[in-house]
Motif scaffolding. Structure first.
Motif, short mmCIF file in Angstrom:
data_model
loop_
_atom_site.label_atom_id
_atom_site.label_comp_id
_atom_site.label_asym_id
_atom_site.label_seq_id
_atom_site.Cartn_x
_atom_site.Cartn_y
_atom_site.Cartn_z
N ASN A 95 0.23 90.31 51.77
CA ASN A 95 0.56 91.24 52.84
C ASN A 95 0.37 92.70 52.45
OD1 ASN A 95 1.47 91.63 55.54
ND2 ASN A 95 3.46 92.30 54.75
N SER B 64 5.16 84.17 58.56
CA SER B 64 3.88 83.47 58.50
C SER B 64 3.51 83.24 57.05
CB SER B 64 2.80 84.31 59.19
OG SER B 64 1.51 83.81 58.94
N SER B 65 2.61 82.29 56.81
CA SER B 65 2.04 82.15 55.47
C SER B 65 1.16 83.37 55.18
CB SER B 65 1.21 80.87 55.39
OG SER B 65 0.16 80.90 56.35
N GLY B 66 0.85 83.55 53.92
CA GLY B 66 0.03 84.70 53.53
C GLY B 66 0.83 85.93 53.19
N ASP B 67 2.16 85.79 53.07
CA ASP B 67 2.98 86.97 52.82
C ASP B 67 2.71 87.59 51.45
OD1 ASP B 67 4.11 84.53 51.96
OD2 ASP B 67 6.06 85.45 51.67
N GLY B 68 2.20 86.80 50.49
CA GLY B 68 1.91 87.34 49.18
C GLY B 68 0.74 88.32 49.16
N ASN C 227 0.31 83.28 46.30
CA ASN C 227 1.40 82.29 46.31
C ASN C 227 2.44 82.61 47.39
OD1 ASN C 227 0.24 81.01 44.02
ND2 ASN C 227 1.19 82.55 42.70
N VAL C 228 3.15 81.58 47.80
CA VAL C 228 4.25 81.75 48.75
C VAL C 228 5.40 82.46 48.05
CG1 VAL C 228 5.92 80.55 50.20
CG2 VAL C 228 3.58 79.65 49.98
N LEU C 229 5.90 83.51 48.67
CA LEU C 229 7.00 84.27 48.09
C LEU C 229 8.35 83.66 48.47
CD1 LEU C 229 5.75 87.92 48.72
CD2 LEU C 229 5.54 86.56 46.64
N SER D 141 13.00 84.51 55.50
CA SER D 141 11.66 84.04 55.13
C SER D 141 10.61 84.78 55.97
CB SER D 141 11.53 82.54 55.36
OG SER D 141 12.43 81.83 54.53
N ALA D 142 9.42 84.89 55.40
CA ALA D 142 8.33 85.53 56.12
C ALA D 142 7.99 84.75 57.38
CB ALA D 142 7.09 85.63 55.23
#
Length: 374
Positions: A252, A246-250, A230-232, A243-244
């Motif tokens: 990471n 990029s997407s995919g930070d969950g 999920n998006v954090l 904010s991160a």
């Protein structure tokens, strides 16, 4: 996050200290199990090794006489004699009449995985050779004899699994452990360790890689409870919102590298968060996409002839020799090779019609390139 691993299941197996076990591993096989909405399952795995295993497709019909290898080490002689109750197909290795990875006609599926530094098989008592098989024959016996994980658990303590050296395997004992899945979705890990002790672990993660032993992998997996697809939310630093990039930070925090504990963790989260498709037939493609993440770039893992069972006792580097996906409902075994990325398949139902002896089918290693130049 959709997860089939509960905290209670992890806690029940956290019997070994995370830091107490050595990380002896260089052979990078990885497997997952994916459910479909039609009740079927797809088992996917990669096969990596330094020594080229020269796998072929193998089909074993039901109703034929089979003999295991006794402690004297003569392949196919002196061991347990049985008649195949179920037909099976999959891949072999080193020209041997054995199943390294495959499925039987009841949907039971599984594979052998390298387990160097930990595998320790049983000593066969005098006069008991006819109750024994070699380590590399265990999956052949399982797939031709049983339909469910529960049947395996009941029968396995009744035979000996011994340490037989294989000349084409550098005159070493193949140091394996075993992953098995049945058509109901039960998963089992089989390991022989510490003087031949048989360990059978129910596998709530439905994933397996290589050494260390299975309880270690669950212990290690418990350290990643924070991972999510999920998006954090943004990080608050005073009045500033960060904010991160990029997407995919969950995801990471997933471990990198090719060592088995890292691959186990990545495979679990890839499997646990994968979309559940309508049918097992559709899920085959999903399995190949997931296994793509574990395809070794050549040169990424070196092997040494002095390192024993890691890589088969040869110097060089490991490659992903093949990747397989097994449709356990439709009994179709799919494979693609290092040389040929095109998917090849054996339909077990069709392959065993009128078959009276073991059949070997070479892989097609010549890729077809379609020229689209106008």
């Amino acid at each position: 996050m959709v997860s089939r691993l509960t905290r209670a299941a992890v806690s029940a197996l956290l019997t070994t200290s995370l830091v107490a076990l050595p990380l002896a591993d260089a052979t990078a096989c990885t497997s997952v199990l994916l459910p479909a909405k039609d009740g079927g399952f797809v088992y996917g795995r990669t096969l990596e090794f330094g020594l080229q295993l020269q796998s072929q497709l193998i089909v074993v019909p039901r109703g034929i006489a089979l003999t295991g290898t006794g402690p004297e080490g003569n392949i196919g002689q002196g061991g347990l004699a049985w008649t195949s109750k179920y037909a099976a197909t999959g891949t072999n290795a080193l020209g041997l009449p054995m199943i390294l990875d495959g499925v039987n006609e009841r949907g039971l599926s599984g594979g052998l995985f390298n387990f160097p530094g930990y595998a320790d098989f049983q000593t066969v008592p005098p006069g008991k050779g006819n109750q024994s098989i070699a380590s590399f024959e265990i999956l052949t016996w399982i797939l031709t004899s049983f339909a469910t994980v529960d049947e395996i658990k009941a029968a396995l303590p009744g035979i000996y699994v011994s340490a037989v050296k294989v000349k084409s395997f550098g005159d070493m004992v193949p140091p394996i452990h075993v992953s098995v899945h049945d058509a109901a979705g039960k998963s089992l890990v089989i390991e022989y360790t510490d003087g031949g002790k048989l360990n059978m672990y129910d596998n709530p993660a439905h994933v397996l890689t290589n050494a260390p032993d299975f309880p270690f992998h669950l212990k290690n997996l418990s350290q990643y409870q924070y991972v999510t697809p999920n998006v954090l939310p943004p990080l608050k630093v005073g009045t500033t919102s960060l904010s991160a990039a990029s997407s995919g930070d969950g995801m990471n925090g997933l471990p990198g590298g090719f060592i088995a504990p890292a691959r186990f963790v990545r495979a679990f989260f890839a499997q646990a968060n994968a979309p559940q498709l309508a049918t097992s037939a559709e899920t085959v493609g999903l399995a190949f996409h997931i296994m793509n993440a574990f395809d070794l770039p050549p040169g990424s893992i070196g092997t040494s002839a002095s390192a024993g069972g890691e890589g088969g006792g040869v110097s060089g580097y490991e490659t992903t020799e093949w990747i397989a996906a097994t449709d356990m409902k439709n009994l179709r075994y799919y494979v693609r090779t290092y040389e040929n990325p095109a998917i090849q398949v054996v339909d077990l139902k069709k392959a065993v019609q009128n078959l009276k002896e073991i059949k070997f089918i070479p892989f097609d290693s010549k890729p077809a390139v379609r020229d689209l130049t106008p």
